[in-house]
Scaffold this motif. Structure first.
Motif, PDB file in Angstrom:
ATOM      1  N   TYR A 154      -1.391  -8.995  -0.561  1.00 41.82           N
ATOM      2  CA  TYR A 154      -2.735  -8.572  -0.202  1.00 41.82           C
ATOM      3  C   TYR A 154      -2.835  -8.334   1.202  1.00 41.82           C
ATOM      4  O   TYR A 154      -3.424  -7.694   1.865  1.00 41.82           O
ATOM      5  N   SER A 186      -1.823  -3.167  -3.228  1.00 44.77           N
ATOM      6  CA  SER A 186      -1.333  -4.146  -2.974  1.00 44.77           C
ATOM      7  C   SER A 186      -2.263  -5.423  -3.544  1.00 44.77           C
ATOM      8  O   SER A 186      -1.868  -6.320  -3.932  1.00 44.77           O
ATOM      9  N   ARG A 187      -3.308  -4.614  -3.320  1.00 46.94           N
ATOM     10  CA  ARG A 187      -4.108  -5.610  -3.955  1.00 46.94           C
ATOM     11  C   ARG A 187      -4.556  -5.970  -5.662  1.00 46.94           C
ATOM     12  O   ARG A 187      -4.471  -6.505  -6.305  1.00 46.94           O
ATOM     13  N   THR A 225      -1.168  -7.828  -5.824  1.00 46.66           N
ATOM     14  CA  THR A 225      -1.467  -9.409  -5.817  1.00 46.66           C
ATOM     15  C   THR A 225      -2.216 -10.209  -7.124  1.00 46.66           C
ATOM     16  O   THR A 225      -1.999 -11.503  -7.229  1.00 46.66           O
ATOM     17  N   GLY A 228      -7.332  -2.673  -8.294  1.00 42.01           N
ATOM     18  CA  GLY A 228      -6.846  -2.424  -6.924  1.00 42.01           C
ATOM     19  C   GLY A 228      -8.016  -1.126  -5.443  1.00 42.01           C
ATOM     20  O   GLY A 228      -8.630  -0.682  -5.268  1.00 42.01           O
TER      21      GLY A 228
END
Length: 318
Positions: free
Chosen positions: A176, A126-127, A130, A106
């Motif tokens: 994401y 969030s990246r 995911t 991330g």
């Protein structure tokens, strides 16, 4: 801008990988481990093979015998300690590796955005959620037995006790892209190319959502994560006054990359004799994990000291 062109090209590779996965699933199943090997060979191992140079530059140290002993002692010490944790506490080590990977993946993607701290953290986490979440749960029929072979716990059985895999998979895939859209509502003026960044968010999620896990990881690890990290390291070395470029990078990373290749090759031939694909795959990821921890700490310091000037929009001026 150069950064946006690179991201766009990465998205094209991602879309091609998705298309190939749909049209030629048997080819993907046969070729996925070769692709993983290529990704590790070309960018995966090399991107962590100049950590010693980065560390010396960060600390303004010359490569004296004393400084070398201090660096390699601490670096190898972390690797040994983490390796022992895998032996005696496999579940703890697995969870910690997933968290480290979540943070590390991330971070590499979030730092390129010139966002306010809160929103950068939102993109960062969030990246990572995911990518790592879909690695684990996009194809649990494959990943769960691999993890169970070492930890003794089936993550698929644990999760299905609370919610269905399809719901979890969809939620992870949306994490994401949705957070990116929310962030853009508050930080739109800070995105140099919103369209390309949104495409990137969608392609990364679709890649892991629809594709074979090893196939998707190979594409992401080689073309996104490791490739982007190499570019950041080259920028950092240029900032420190070195005439760094891709040729310079591969010359400097060759020795330690080669030693890593020998280790992986030895591991492969030993495990191939036992015919256990699951064990081979998991031990490969263990090998990656024990090298990721000290690498991540060096990268964290590099981003902390020079973040915007090597990863953000300003970096394109260098």
């Amino acid at each position: 801008m150069i950064q946006n062109k690179v991201v766009f090209i990465q998205c094209i590779f991602g879309l091609l990988a998705i298309l190939i996965n749909f049209l030629f699933p048997e080819f993907v199943e046969d070729f996925r481990y070769y692709l993983l090997g290529i990704a590790i060979l070309l960018t995966g191992m090399p991107h962590g093979a100049i950590d010693h140079i980065i560390s010396f530059e960060l600390n303004d140290h010359s490569q004296t015998i004393k400084n070398n002993l201090q660096f390699y002692g601490s670096y190898l010490g972390l690797i040994i300690i983490y390796s022992l944790l895998w032996i005696y506490f496999p579940m703890f080590s697995f969870i910690s590796f997933m968290l480290i990977t979540l943070y590390h993946f991330g971070q590499a993607d979030a730092m390129r955005f010139d966002l306010e701290p809160f929103w950068r953290w939102a993109i960062h986490l969030s990246r990572g959620i995911t990518v790592v979440g879909l690695i684990l749960f996009a194809n649990p029929d494959y990943t769960s037995p691999v993890i169970e072979s070492v930890t003794g716990i089936s993550i698929a059985q644990v999760v299905t006790g609370f919610l269905s895999i399809s719901v979890l998979k969809t939620g992870l895939a949306l994490c994401y892209p949705v957070m990116f859209i929310i962030t853009s509502l508050f930080q739109y003026h800070r995105f140099s190319d919103f369209t390309t960044a949104l495409l990137d968010a969608a392609v990364v999620s679709l890649l892991f959502f629809y594709c074979d896990t090893i196939w998707a990881f190979s594409i992401y690890f080689g073309i996104w994560h490791a490739f982007n990290h190499i570019r950041v390291m080259i920028r950092f070395m240029r900032l420190k006054g070195t005439k760094a470029g891709w040729i310079w990078f591969y010359k400097k990373s060759f020795l330690y990359s080669f030693l890593s290749y020998l280790g992986i090759a030895l591991l492969y031939f030993i495990l191939d004799a036992f015919g256990s694909e699951e064990l081979l795959v998991f031990l490969l990821f263990i090998a990656i994990s024990v090298m990721t921890l000290p690498h991540m700490l060096i990268v964290e310091k590099m981003y902390g000291m020079f973040g915007k000037s090597i990863a953000g929009p300003e970096a394109e001026a260098h």
